[in-house]
Design a protein around this motif. Structure first.
Motif, PDB file in Angstrom:
ATOM      1  N   ALA A  51       0.820  -1.215   0.000  1.00 33.48           N
ATOM      2  CA  ALA A  51       0.000   0.000   0.000  1.00 33.48           C
ATOM      3  C   ALA A  51       0.855   1.265   0.000  1.00 33.48           C
ATOM      4  O   ALA A  51       0.626   2.187  -0.793  1.00 33.48           O
ATOM      5  N   ASP A  52       1.856   1.320   0.884  1.00 26.32           N
ATOM      6  CA  ASP A  52       2.706   2.510   0.960  1.00 26.32           C
ATOM      7  C   ASP A  52       3.410   2.772  -0.361  1.00 26.32           C
ATOM      8  O   ASP A  52       3.490   3.924  -0.817  1.00 26.32           O
ATOM      9  N   GLY A  53       3.916   1.723  -0.963  1.00 24.47           N
ATOM     10  CA  GLY A  53       4.632   1.876  -2.223  1.00 24.47           C
ATOM     11  C   GLY A  53       3.737   2.363  -3.347  1.00 24.47           C
ATOM     12  O   GLY A  53       4.147   3.209  -4.155  1.00 24.47           O
ATOM     13  N   VAL A  54       2.514   1.856  -3.406  1.00 31.23           N
ATOM     14  CA  VAL A  54       1.581   2.299  -4.437  1.00 31.23           C
ATOM     15  C   VAL A  54       1.264   3.782  -4.275  1.00 31.23           C
ATOM     16  O   VAL A  54       1.247   4.548  -5.252  1.00 31.23           O
ATOM     17  N   VAL A  55       1.041   4.204  -3.024  1.00 28.76           N
ATOM     18  CA  VAL A  55       0.760   5.626  -2.776  1.00 28.76           C
ATOM     19  C   VAL A  55       1.948   6.477  -3.188  1.00 28.76           C
ATOM     20  O   VAL A  55       1.804   7.454  -3.937  1.00 28.76           O
ATOM     21  N   ARG A  56       3.136   6.114  -2.716  1.00 26.90           N
ATOM     22  CA  ARG A  56       4.331   6.913  -3.021  1.00 26.90           C
ATOM     23  C   ARG A  56       4.583   7.013  -4.519  1.00 26.90           C
ATOM     24  O   ARG A  56       4.831   8.102  -5.056  1.00 26.90           O
ATOM     25  N   ILE A 115      -5.751  12.063  -8.133  1.00 27.77           N
ATOM     26  CA  ILE A 115      -4.612  11.278  -7.647  1.00 27.77           C
ATOM     27  C   ILE A 115      -5.089  10.250  -6.625  1.00 27.77           C
ATOM     28  O   ILE A 115      -4.688   9.078  -6.659  1.00 27.77           O
ATOM     29  N   ILE A 116      -5.952  10.686  -5.730  1.00 27.75           N
ATOM     30  CA  ILE A 116      -6.503   9.775  -4.724  1.00 27.75           C
ATOM     31  C   ILE A 116      -7.312   8.673  -5.404  1.00 27.75           C
ATOM     32  O   ILE A 116      -7.218   7.492  -5.041  1.00 27.75           O
ATOM     33  N   ASP A 117      -8.097   9.055  -6.425  1.00 26.94           N
ATOM     34  CA  ASP A 117      -8.881   8.061  -7.172  1.00 26.94           C
ATOM     35  C   ASP A 117      -7.969   7.023  -7.823  1.00 26.94           C
ATOM     36  O   ASP A 117      -8.272   5.823  -7.831  1.00 26.94           O
ATOM     37  N   ASP A 118      -6.857   7.487  -8.384  1.00 27.99           N
ATOM     38  CA  ASP A 118      -5.912   6.602  -9.064  1.00 27.99           C
ATOM     39  C   ASP A 118      -5.330   5.593  -8.075  1.00 27.99           C
ATOM     40  O   ASP A 118      -5.273   4.381  -8.350  1.00 27.99           O
ATOM     41  N   VAL A 119      -4.881   6.092  -6.922  1.00 29.50           N
ATOM     42  CA  VAL A 119      -4.326   5.209  -5.900  1.00 29.50           C
ATOM     43  C   VAL A 119      -5.365   4.185  -5.455  1.00 29.50           C
ATOM     44  O   VAL A 119      -5.088   2.978  -5.376  1.00 29.50           O
ATOM     45  N   GLY A 129     -11.033  -3.796  -0.602  1.00 32.96           N
ATOM     46  CA  GLY A 129     -11.639  -3.525   0.701  1.00 32.96           C
ATOM     47  C   GLY A 129     -10.676  -3.377   1.857  1.00 32.96           C
ATOM     48  O   GLY A 129     -11.101  -3.361   3.009  1.00 32.96           O
ATOM     49  N   ALA A 130      -9.386  -3.251   1.569  1.00 36.67           N
ATOM     50  CA  ALA A 130      -8.401  -3.222   2.661  1.00 36.67           C
ATOM     51  C   ALA A 130      -8.004  -1.801   3.072  1.00 36.67           C
ATOM     52  O   ALA A 130      -8.025  -1.468   4.260  1.00 36.67           O
ATOM     53  N   VAL A 131      -7.641  -0.965   2.106  1.00 36.85           N
ATOM     54  CA  VAL A 131      -7.044   0.338   2.415  1.00 36.85           C
ATOM     55  C   VAL A 131      -8.089   1.441   2.345  1.00 36.85           C
ATOM     56  O   VAL A 131      -8.767   1.609   1.332  1.00 36.85           O
ATOM     57  N   SER A 132      -8.194   2.206   3.412  1.00 36.24           N
ATOM     58  CA  SER A 132      -9.196   3.276   3.473  1.00 36.24           C
ATOM     59  C   SER A 132      -8.762   4.498   2.683  1.00 36.24           C
ATOM     60  O   SER A 132      -7.572   4.748   2.487  1.00 36.24           O
ATOM     61  N   CYS A 133      -9.732   5.248   2.253  1.00 36.22           N
ATOM     62  CA  CYS A 133      -9.461   6.513   1.553  1.00 36.22           C
ATOM     63  C   CYS A 133      -8.808   7.513   2.501  1.00 36.22           C
ATOM     64  O   CYS A 133      -7.971   8.318   2.092  1.00 36.22           O
ATOM     65  N   ALA A 134      -9.182   7.462   3.778  1.00 38.60           N
ATOM     66  CA  ALA A 134      -8.608   8.373   4.772  1.00 38.60           C
ATOM     67  C   ALA A 134      -7.106   8.154   4.903  1.00 38.60           C
ATOM     68  O   ALA A 134      -6.325   9.109   4.997  1.00 38.60           O
ATOM     69  N   ASP A 135      -6.682   6.891   4.904  1.00 39.28           N
ATOM     70  CA  ASP A 135      -5.252   6.607   4.965  1.00 39.28           C
ATOM     71  C   ASP A 135      -4.541   7.047   3.693  1.00 39.28           C
ATOM     72  O   ASP A 135      -3.411   7.541   3.737  1.00 39.28           O
ATOM     73  N   MET A 139      -1.387   9.505   3.671  1.00 38.77           N
ATOM     74  CA  MET A 139      -0.106   9.056   3.108  1.00 38.77           C
ATOM     75  C   MET A 139       0.312   9.918   1.924  1.00 38.77           C
ATOM     76  O   MET A 139       1.504  10.199   1.733  1.00 38.77           O
ATOM     77  N   ALA A 140      -0.661  10.358   1.139  1.00 42.55           N
ATOM     78  CA  ALA A 140      -0.342  11.222  -0.006  1.00 42.55           C
ATOM     79  C   ALA A 140       0.260  12.538   0.462  1.00 42.55           C
ATOM     80  O   ALA A 140       1.173  13.080  -0.170  1.00 42.55           O
ATOM     81  N   ALA A 141      -0.235  13.057   1.577  1.00 44.81           N
ATOM     82  CA  ALA A 141       0.292  14.316   2.105  1.00 44.81           C
ATOM     83  C   ALA A 141       1.742  14.162   2.562  1.00 44.81           C
ATOM     84  O   ALA A 141       2.576  15.044   2.305  1.00 44.81           O
ATOM     85  N   THR A 142       2.060  13.052   3.227  1.00 44.13           N
ATOM     86  CA  THR A 142       3.442  12.854   3.666  1.00 44.13           C
ATOM     87  C   THR A 142       4.378  12.745   2.469  1.00 44.13           C
ATOM     88  O   THR A 142       5.490  13.277   2.488  1.00 44.13           O
ATOM     89  N   THR A 143       3.923  12.075   1.419  1.00 46.57           N
ATOM     90  CA  THR A 143       4.724  11.955   0.205  1.00 46.57           C
ATOM     91  C   THR A 143       4.927  13.320  -0.442  1.00 46.57           C
ATOM     92  O   THR A 143       6.019  13.632  -0.935  1.00 46.57           O
ATOM     93  N   ALA A 144       3.872  14.131  -0.447  1.00 47.69           N
ATOM     94  CA  ALA A 144       3.953  15.462  -1.059  1.00 47.69           C
ATOM     95  C   ALA A 144       4.954  16.348  -0.333  1.00 47.69           C
ATOM     96  O   ALA A 144       5.726  17.080  -0.958  1.00 47.69           O
TER      97      ALA A 144
END
Length: 333
Positions: A51-56, A115-119, A129-135, A139-144
């Motif tokens: 999950a983290d890698g996909v977001v980053r 971007i959130i939709d893509d992730v 059904g595993a990763v929430s939109c809130a997370d 995570m996108a903000a930390t990457t930014a």
């Protein structure tokens, strides 16, 4: 199926048990920490390990194409967490029966939803059904922040998505016309100190402001002054020129609009803060020393910013039955 027990030799079993013990110790040492509300740094270790890698990777690709989206993703995270907590309520689309947060005047300039939709689309394919939109938003903000040159910080995961998003709730977002005392009080209601508020305001080292959010400083300011007296006279000309192009004309919030640094605070020292809520931090005796400290010591700003952002990411998180994991970030399940 083969039985591992029936085919394993005693020595092999001993080795396997030793490996298992070492793995468990590594997990404990590396911090498989369960925190408040069940959040954990390794929340998706078993359910969606990539999950983290996909977001980053997704966020980095988007920012390489458009670096201005870094400011947008950080702002989205803030606007999400300040209303109903960090629960992705900012992502929900309006319906005929409900006007959502994103259609509030305070949120109309938000960007980065795609971007959130893509992730989310990628993660639903890998681990439905595993990763929430809130997370994802957090995570996108930390990457930014890191992409733009700011500090790296990790955040615990496990937030659930909220089921409420209403325009009337956005009245609780800090307005650009608030003074330092009002900002201290508003942030204090969410558990932040004055120092943390000034550190979080440093996110304005990225991005732009529209004329509509600062034009009130340029004429008919108050009963005593036509122009906000806290604006440098030369910078006043800059702001006036920007606004001559209309309410939607954009003014960079500092001189390095796509670089995360401490120039925002240097600009406040020069009486060149764009928003009234920015410049007031240098006017107030309570916050001026903090501004001076961050202007002088960028490393201190970075440390305080990442700690304040980490704290913000915990705001009123939903867990268990209080929330859900949306299949589509724009719709409640």
């Amino acid at each position: 199926m083969l039985s591992l027990q029936s085919t394993s030799k005693p020595g092999h079993m001993a080795t396997s048990n030793l490996v298992l013990v070492i793995m468990l110790m590594n997990i404990l040492v590396s911090g498989w920490r369960i925190g408040v509300d069940g959040l954990s740094m390794d929340y998706y270790l078993m359910t969606c390990p990539f999950a983290d890698g996909v977001v980053r990777n997704t966020v980095n690709r988007a920012l390489q194409s458009d670096p201005t989206l870094a400011a947008a993703l950080i702002r989205m995270h803030f606007h999400d967490c300040f209303i109903q907590g960090c629960d992705a309520s900012i992502l929900i689309d309006s319906t005929k029966d409900n006007t959502a947060e994103k259609d509030s005047p305070a949120n109309l300039s938000l960007r980065g939803y795609e971007i959130i939709d893509d992730v989310k689309e990628q993660l639903e394919e890998q681990c439905p059904g595993a990763v929430s939109c809130a997370d994802i938003v957090a995570m996108a903000a930390t990457t930014a922040v890191f992409f733009a040159g700011g500090p790296y910080y990790d955040i615990p995961k496990g937030r659930k998505d909220g089921r409420r998003s209403r325009i009337e709730d956005t009245i609780n977002l800090p307005a650009p016309g608030l003074n330092a005392s009002e900002l201290i009080r508003m942030f204090g209601q969410h558990g932040f100190t004055a120092q943390e508020m000034v550190a979080l305001s440093g996110a304005h080292t990225l991005g732009v402001a529209r004329c509509s959010s600062f034009k009130q400083r340029l004429s008919n300011f108050d009963s005593t002054h036509d122009v906000d007296p806290t604006i440098d006279t030369q910078f006043l000309k800059t702001l006036s020129k920007t606004c001559s192009a209309g309410d939607n004309a954009e003014q960079p919030l500092d001189t390095t609009r796509n670089i995360f640094d401490s120039d925002y605070y240097n600009q406040l020292q020069r009486k060149a803060g764009v928003l009234f809520s920015d410049q007031t931090l240098f006017v107030s005796p309570r916050t001026k020393p903090i501004v001076n400290g961050y202007a002088f010591n960028q490393a201190m700003f970075f440390v305080d910013f990442q700690q304040a952002m980490l704290k913000m990411s915990w705001l009123d998180v939903k867990e268990g039955p209080k929330g859900e994991v949306r299949a589509n970030c724009r719709k409640i399940n």
